[in-house]
Design an enzyme around this catalytic site. Structure first.
Site, PDB file in Angstrom:
ATOM      1  NE  ARG A  42      -2.718  -1.428   3.409  1.00 36.96           N
ATOM      2  CZ  ARG A  42      -3.149  -2.726   3.850  1.00 36.96           C
ATOM      3  NH1 ARG A  42      -4.307  -3.246   2.969  1.00 36.96           N
ATOM      4  NH2 ARG A  42      -2.723  -2.979   4.942  1.00 36.96           N
ATOM      5  CB  CYS A  98      -3.607 -13.889  -1.048  1.00 39.17           C
ATOM      6  SG  CYS A  98      -5.516 -13.891  -1.387  1.00 39.17           S
TER       7      CYS A  98
END
Length: 396
Positions: free
Chosen positions: A214, A340
């Site tokens: 992020r 993921c």
């Protein structure tokens, strides 16, 4: 003093992986199980010749024992307290414990030598998840140890394992506070505030594993139109806003996720009109936009393959998703794309993205190859722990 635990004996030659310190014993490697053994029991594991290989938690299934130690020792409160202090020391080394309101992962299963256990910290609350019956039975001991860390920094321990324990174990876990109670749902990450729904949200309430990624997105957001697909709580969107994005659109199929995203945007940027949100299917939304509407797209979908049997379909899904984003992104645009799925290897994911690039015929360069942050450490003897894969692509 020798500890009295039930003993599991392995077949001849099946001790080699444990001698290389891999933390799992598979059911096919076992030669002898005690008749009175029960799921969650702490056991000794010995070789076919009776040599001690270590201690672990027994469970029914393909992974029969998750190893906790390579020596004969008591798996008790002192054991857990020591492992947790070591985990805290690593996060202190990383600078994550300085701010008492910070959000970070304290225990990452095998990566912190506590297989079957995950603990995320949100300020003074620790959210604990058990992924094995053994850790479920040890939950109160672990909660006691958590509240002794850093002179009692952790006040509340919330146990959230209703969806993570093997359903065949018939444990009927209840999500509840083991220590303390609710104080606040606001946690801080790199100076940004987030409301974390650990009571009803996914995982422990927030995806702390994308913190570093992020921050990297924030660096690339200046002046760009950002599309955050599968936004969940809007983590990437909040960082893009702080990175001075021109416009940010958050998309998720869940109305609840959109509400969480909007709350987090308002918490950090009250009244800012640069942000929009849409509760819509990802593929449908990508199909509806025009080429060039966005010059930064984030693709962070939930796990497409939770088991090896789903790998083939998952890779097709990753290829299709990335191809759609590649078709729509503006020239000179950037794509942050992730998997993921632990069952998907780094090479498989990269090949799926490569296939999407070839399908669209666009010129694409890899700027960064991404992984999970340092508070999600990978035990060097357990490479399976490296589950998060990501690429930052520059598209001409």
């Amino acid at each position: 003093m020798t500890n009295i635990y039930k003993t599991i004996k392995l077949k001849r030659g099946k001790e080699e992986s444990l001698k290389r310190f891999h933390p799992w014993v598979f059911s096919g490697a076992i030669d002898f199980l005690p008749e009175d053994i029960e799921e969650g029991d702490t056991v000794k594991v010995v070789s076919s010749t009776g040599d001690l290989l270590g201690m672990g938690h027994y469970q029914i299934g393909s992974i029969a024992v998750r190893m906790l130690s390579t020596v004969d020792e008591a798996i008790d409160g002192d054991f857990y307290a020591t492992r947790l202090r070591n985990a805290w020391a690593l996060r202190t080394c990383l600078g994550l414990t300085v701010n008492p309101e910070n959000a970070f992962r304290l225990v990452h299963g095998e990566g912190d030598f506590l297989p079957g256990l995950v603990v995320d910290v949100y300020g003074d609350t620790a959210v604990m998840q058990a992924h094995s019956p053994g850790m479920h039975f040890a939950r109160n001991i672990i909660a006691d140890a958590l509240t002794t860390l850093a002179d009692g920094r952790i006040k509340n321990v919330y146990y959230k394992s209703e969806t993570t324990l093997p359903y065949k174990a018939s444990l009927d876990p209840q999500n509840q506070y083991i220590k303390g109670g609710f104080t606040t749902d606001i946690a801080i990450e790199n100076g940004l505030k987030f409301r974390v729904d650990w009571l009803r949200g996914q995982k422990t309430g927030f995806f702390v594993d994308q913190r570093d990624n992020r921050s990297l997105l924030e660096h690339y957001s200046n002046g760009r139109n950002v599309l955050n697909m599968f936004c969940y709580t809007g983590g990437f969107s909040v960082y893009a806003m702080r990175g001075n994005a021109r416009k940010v659109v958050s998309v998720d199929s869940s109305e609840k996720a959109i509400r969480l995203t909007e709350a987090n945007i308002e918490l950090n940027f009250p009244g800012d009109t640069r942000h929009e949100a849409a509760a819509e299917d990802a593929f449908k939304y990508l199909s509806s936009i025009s080429k060039g509407d966005f010059d930064l797209i984030v693709l962070d979908p939930p796990a497409f393959a939770k088991h090896r049997s789903a790998i083939k379909n998952a890779l097709r899904g990753y290829q299709r998703l990335n191809a759609k984003a590649l078709e729509k992104i503006a020239s000179g645009g950037i794509i942050f794309t992730f998997s993921c799925s632990q069952a998907i290897t780094r090479e498989q994911f990269r090949l799926a993205v490569f296939s999407a690039c070839a399908q669209t015929g666009r010129k694409v360069r890899i700027l960064h190859q991404l992984t999970q942050p340092a508070d999600h450490p990978v035990n060097i003897y357990h490479p399976e722990g490296e589950y998060l894969k990501g690429l930052i692509l520059y598209v001409e």
